[in-house]
Design a protein around this motif. Structure first.
Motif, PDB file in Angstrom:
ATOM      1  N   THR A 137       0.830  -1.203   0.000  1.00  0.00           N
ATOM      2  CA  THR A 137       0.000   0.000   0.000  1.00  0.00           C
ATOM      3  C   THR A 137       0.867   1.257   0.000  1.00  0.00           C
ATOM      4  OG1 THR A 137      -0.099   0.197   2.409  1.00  0.00           O
ATOM      5  CG2 THR A 137      -1.741  -1.243   1.353  1.00  0.00           C
ATOM      6  N   LYS A 209     -10.130  -0.152   4.735  1.00  0.00           N
ATOM      7  CA  LYS A 209      -9.279   0.813   4.042  1.00  0.00           C
ATOM      8  C   LYS A 209      -8.473   1.681   5.003  1.00  0.00           C
ATOM      9  CE  LYS A 209     -10.793  -0.701   0.178  1.00  0.00           C
ATOM     10  NZ  LYS A 209      -9.921  -1.628  -0.611  1.00  0.00           N
ATOM     11  N   GLY A 301      -6.367   4.990   1.232  1.00  0.00           N
ATOM     12  CA  GLY A 301      -6.333   4.873  -0.215  1.00  0.00           C
ATOM     13  C   GLY A 301      -4.948   4.998  -0.824  1.00  0.00           C
TER      14      GLY A 301
END
Length: 339
Positions: A137, A209, A301
């Protein structure tokens, strides 16, 4: 003669302001340099000691040539970016992992200077509408790069096919080296251990998330405390000590119930190696990792950076143009007085 003296005096004032500004930035970039360089066998800087001088794009050696332009577009590459290639040998050098082939180096990165104090921010860019970085990520990239000694850069990552994304930071380290700063390989290897250790926990919480940002924030805050302990001359923390610190940090982020004991133990072992690495001797690192940890706590995100974070942002250019205009107005005013 009076006009010349006035103009020269104004020039001297402007030069003094410019030099003063440069000295401030130079000092900011080299704070704590005595503890930010290393003379160990794995030589290199403990932390990034100067601002990145320009933007780079580093293509993975396994990138198909016909896809290069599309990757460059996804990364936002402009004509002033210096281009490099990350190879399997580069991966072995920075991450001490032999056997990686050029063909496996798929992901590519762009690296741009950020405004001082920004820390590390990472955007994962889509390729033809798809996010091909399947595991790592943005928040992991940001914290791991910081643990390796990187600061005040914006990293954009993409790939032309599905990949885990683990090799992407190799390009970051290669770009820094091309810019005149080779990071200590003990730091890059220890940081990569944190990437490996946090991946299972993030994979197990892929539906949340908020989890990656909260996890990496907790990990960063523990690393900051461990570095402070080392710098204070305290004994290095034991695995049990680090597990306890990590459990408290996870609880503070509200994700202790989502992180199992095996994951906590493995992350603690990785954090122990970071504490033993040269990066934890640097006061600059404590500031950097604390800053990034704070930024990550609410990061969600793939997009961490905005246009305003770039060192060559529109706001910065507007400010520069403003002072240039003021200078011309002052010169014109005094020229009018003596004409």
């Amino acid at each position: 003669m009076k006009l010349k003296r006035v103009i020269l005096s104004l020039a001297a004032v402007a030069l003094a302001v410019g030099i003063g500004g440069s000295m401030v930035h130079a000092n900011a970039d080299t704070t704590d340099t005595t503890s930010d360089t290393s003379s160990s066998a794995t030589s290199g800087s403990t932390v990034q000691t100067k601002a990145l001088s320009k933007a780079y794009v580093v293509y993975g050696a396994g990138l198909a040539s016909e896809d290069k332009d599309t990757v460059a577009s996804a990364l936002g590459v402009k004509s002033n970016y210096s281009a490099l290639t990350a190879t399997g040998s580069d991966y072995a050098q920075y991450l001490n992992s032999a056997g990686t082939t050029d063909a496996s180096m798929i992901s590519s990165v762009a690296l741009a200077p950020a405004d001082p104090g920004t820390g590390v921010k990472v955007n994962i860019a889509e390729y033809n509408g798809s996010n091909n970085i399947t595991e790592v990520t943005s928040q992991q990239y940001a914290m791991v790069a910081t643990m390796a000694g990187v600061k005040d850069v914006i990293i954009t990552v993409t790939a032309d096919k599905s990949v885990s994304g683990e090799s992407a930071l190799t390009g970051v380290y290669k770009a820094l080296a091309a810019d005149g700063l080779t990071l200590n390989s003990e730091n890059t290897q220890a940081a990569n251990g944190v990437l490996d250790a946090t991946q299972p926990a993030i994979d197990n919480n892929s539906s949340d998330k908020k989890y990656p940002g909260k996890l990496m924030s907790a990990v960063g805050s523990v690393s900051s405390d461990l570095a402070k302990q080392r710098q204070n001359g305290d004994d290095l923390a034991t695995k049990a000590d680090i597990e306890e610190m990590l459990e408290k940090a996870l609880a503070k982020q509200g994700i202790d119930g989502k992180t199992n004991q095996t994951q906590i133990t493995n992350i603690a072992i990785a954090l122990s190696k970071v504490q033993q690495a040269p990066v934890s001797t640097s006061k600059t690192y404590v500031n950097n990792v604390t800053n990034v940890a704070n930024n990550l706590a609410n990061s969600i995100g793939d997009k961490m950076a905005n246009v305003k974070d770039f060192a060559n942002s529109a706001d910065a250019k507007k400010a520069e143009n403003f002072f240039v205009q003021i200078w011309h107005q002052v010169v014109s005013f005094f020229q009018g007085l003596f004409n």
